[in-house]
Design an enzyme around this catalytic site. Structure first.
Site, PDB file in Angstrom:
ATOM      1  N   SER A 107      -9.567  -1.357   7.500  1.00  0.00           N
ATOM      2  CA  SER A 107      -9.037  -1.097   6.154  1.00  0.00           C
ATOM      3  C   SER A 107      -8.273  -2.251   5.534  1.00  0.00           C
ATOM      4  O   SER A 107      -7.943  -2.197   4.351  1.00  0.00           O
ATOM      5  CB  SER A 107      -8.131   0.135   6.172  1.00  0.00           C
ATOM      6  OG  SER A 107      -8.905   1.297   6.261  1.00  0.00           O
ATOM      7  N   SER A 114      -9.454   1.017   3.248  1.00  0.00           N
ATOM      8  CA  SER A 114      -8.633   1.791   2.339  1.00  0.00           C
ATOM      9  C   SER A 114      -7.567   0.957   1.630  1.00  0.00           C
ATOM     10  O   SER A 114      -6.955   1.427   0.666  1.00  0.00           O
ATOM     11  CB  SER A 114      -7.941   2.938   3.087  1.00  0.00           C
ATOM     12  OG  SER A 114      -7.079   2.426   4.091  1.00  0.00           O
ATOM     13  N   LYS A 162       0.873  -1.185   0.000  1.00  0.00           N
ATOM     14  CA  LYS A 162       0.000   0.000   0.000  1.00  0.00           C
ATOM     15  C   LYS A 162       0.908   1.232   0.000  1.00  0.00           C
ATOM     16  O   LYS A 162       1.923   1.252   0.707  1.00  0.00           O
ATOM     17  CB  LYS A 162      -0.858  -0.066   1.265  1.00  0.00           C
ATOM     18  CG  LYS A 162      -1.948   0.967   1.403  1.00  0.00           C
ATOM     19  CD  LYS A 162      -2.736   0.673   2.692  1.00  0.00           C
ATOM     20  CE  LYS A 162      -3.890   1.609   2.924  1.00  0.00           C
ATOM     21  NZ  LYS A 162      -4.657   1.252   4.141  1.00  0.00           N
TER      22      LYS A 162
END
Lengths: 530, 106
Positions: free
Chosen positions: A195, A171, A95
């Site tokens: 997330s 996310s 990420k």
């Protein structure tokens, strides 16, 4: 089955028995990325095309040459019979909040679009030390602020490989999409309210939110520092355990990284669930949410096929020897989101004050002769709406006249949420649970555009996951079936502090108990087209 | 409770946050802030014991899980120029910013 569709542990077997090379593994992943990912997210995205709507868009950047060089180096080591790491030759994505030296680390925000990290985060460093190969950085909601990935400044935003008209969740949506699409077997994500787990459920993969402090936060761009947890995303439990083994443990560079020995997660993985006590709580089968117009609180049961998948998982675990305890009260669950609205915003606002156009990142190009004007223009031009919203709310609820009413009260509610878990996991208490089994999400992946913009409704997608962040406890989301809409359903296991080994063991049992079920052979539509 | 973030409070927050918004952004953000505030007000109905302590981390830190603090020792960075290279404007080893306004404090 292509190499890139294999699990990391299967690839390790093939690699060590010299049936494949690390270079072949990396090339297979790169080919899949080229075939399904479409153009990478960028600040200048232009018009969205039909091809865009049918691509995954997980990646912001791909480091193909470096990855191939590293793979060749591992192949040379293996050829010479030299020792290699636990994950040698296995590709992963990170990420884009994980700093990796000399690579752009953007947090999917314009304000960090030109930021090249001068150091590497502990989690990435540990994966690389074990020989894992980073293929690139993946997209997310801007600064992790969202549950759908639609808020990224790097468009086109990621799409769900099972149905590209749906969100991948967020996310860590770029991470879960990259794993589900067969682009990488492993990805690093972060979990502040769910997330990792929510997008893992939406994309049909495994996501682990470790105990707070189990994995170092060093080198991760922060959202809410008391809630953020880095963790693994993988296609199965064994891979998640491998990855957690590599990244967990104390770190002198993070004073909140717990000084607790890391067990051998793989050694206990196949020990089954006989005698384990697993709870089901009615408070996790309905969502309480606020009507935006009236302000009234409504309650709604979770999607029926999600409820059915969780009960089916309970039956399977019971058949394998676990004891299922129903009607476990978790009375404060519904307060997780309102408390999160306060705590996370205060911490986010504090963390975002550092972005000012002075030390790194974006600075407004307009020539200003007043520092304050430069600050305002820089922050206005480079922050998207979601960071701005969090800054403003964080400042409001932490203002001197409101902090008792909001912030301190939210911290006390967090204590109540923790107490709920302490009571059910107490080995001398009434319930004496080893884990709580719940749905990960109230719905399957929703259509792109359906919720984005409604910041309150979007946040309620995290109602069943945020409680673990408040309490600091570990949680795992793993595939539990396919709903009538053809989308994956995630089931969640929550356990006491540092009980990741138990949760992984239960997850593995559930995998074994459902391995012959028809839904297990279903694959994301996008990978079948390829 | 019907508390609302009024345009005046909102504008004050925007100034404190060092932001500068156009009308469309301001309208969206103030609306969303007030929606979130409605959700937050749910916390006010929760009965809390007087002796309930705040929890700043879900997992409490104690001697068993707290790492020892590092020695407070100065260590040189191997390449400070690498850090300075990130700054939007530098002059040799100084970061350049626009004029810092000075206000006479009462």
């Amino acid at each position: 089955m292509e190499l890139c569709d294999r699990s990391a542990h299967k690839l390790l077997e093939l690699l060590r028995s010299k049936q494949v090379s690390a270079e072949e593994i990396v090339r297979s992943s790169l080919q899949r990325i080229a075939a399904v990912d479409g153009r990478p997210g960028s600040l200048e995205s232009g018009e969205e095309t039909e091809k865009d709507r049918q691509s995954v868009h997980a990646f912001i950047s791909v480091a193909a040459e470096q990855a191939l060089d590293q793979a060749k180096s591992i192949d040379r080591q293996l050829a010479k019979g030299e020792p290699v790491g636990l994950l040698a030759g296995i590709p992963f994505s990170a990420k884009d909040v994980f700093c990796v030296k000399d690579t752009y680390t953007t947090a999917a925000s314009k304000i960090l679009a030109n930021f090249k990290a001068p150091y590497t985060s502990t989690a990435v460093e540990r994966l690389q030390k074990q020989g894992a190969i980073m293929l690139g950085k993946v997209n997310l909601d801007e600064f992790t602020y969202g549950s759908s990935n639609e808020s990224t400044a790097f468009q086109p935003c990621p799409r769900n490989p099972w149905d590209t008209s749906r969100v991948p969740g967020g996310s860590s949506g770029g991470s879960t999409a990259s794993v589900a699409a067969g682009e990488v077997p492993l990805s690093l994500g972060t979990d502040t309210a769910g997330s990792i787990r929510q997008p893992a459920a939406f994309c049909g993969v495994v996501g682990v939110k470790p105990t707070y402090g189990r994995v170092s936060r060093y080198g991760i761009i922060a959202f809410a520092s008391s809630l953020d947890c880095p963790g693994p995303i993988a296609r199965d439990i064994t891979d998640a355990a491998l990855m957690l083994q590599a990244i967990a443990g104390a770190d002198p560079r993070d004073s909140t990284a717990a000084n607790v020995p890391v067990p051998d997660y793989l050694a206990t993985l196949e020990q089954g669930v006989k005698g384990k006590r697993i709870g089901l709580s009615p408070d996790y089968f309905q969502i309480s949410y606020m009507d935006a117009e009236s302000g009234e609180i409504h309650q709604k049961p979770v999607q029926e096929d999600i409820r059915a998948a969780v009960y089916h998982a309970a039956e399977v675990l019971q058949r394998m020897g676990a004891e299922i305890i129903e009607d476990v009260p978790m009375p404060n669950t519904r307060y997780g989101i309102p408390a999160f609205f306060v705590i996370s915003r205060v911490e986010a606002a504090s963390n975002l004050h550092r972005y000012d156009g002075v030390k790194y990142g974006y600075r407004t190009p307009s020539a200003e002769d007043d520092l304050r004007v430069m600050y305002r223009k820089t922050r206005n031009e480079a922050f998207g709406l979601q960071p701005k919203l969090r800054i403003l709310m964080g400042m409001y609820v932490s203002a001197a006249q409101y902090s008792e009413q909001y912030y301190n009260r939210a911290l006390k509610v967090r204590a109540l949420l923790r107490r709920d878990f302490d009571q059910i996991f107490d080995p001398l208490g009434k319930y004496r649970l080893d884990a709580l089994l719940t749905p990960t999400t109230p719905t399957t992946a929703f259509p792109i555009g359906a919720i984005y913009g409604d910041s309150v409704l979007m946040q309620y997608a995290d109602q069943f996951t945020v409680t673990a962040n408040h309490a600091g406890i570990p949680g795992i989301s793993l595939p539990g079936g396919i709903a009538a809409d053809g989308l994956p359903v995630g089931v969640q296991l929550l356990g006491p502090d540092y009980s990741e080994h138990t949760l992984l063991q239960m997850g593995r049992s559930l995998e074994i108990g459902t391995q012959d079920e028809a839904w297990r052979s279903q694959r994301p539509a996008l990978t079948l087209r390829w | 409770m019907s508390e609302e973030i009024t345009p005046e409070i909102f504008n004050h927050l925007v100034t404190l946050a060092a932001l500068e918004l156009d009308e469309k952004q301001a309208a969206y953000l103030r609306r969303e802030l007030n929606q979130q505030l409605k959700a937050i007000h749910e916390l006010e109905a929760i009965p809390l014991d007087a002796d309930l302590k705040v929890t700043t981390h879900g997992v409490s830190y104690n001697l068993a899980n707290s790492p020892a603090l590092r020695e407070d020792t100065w260590l040189p960075h191997p390449n400070p120029d690498e850090i300075l290279a990130q700054a939007p404007q530098v002059d040799e080893q100084y970061i350049i910013v626009p004029d810092i306004p000075h206000e006479k404090l009462d």
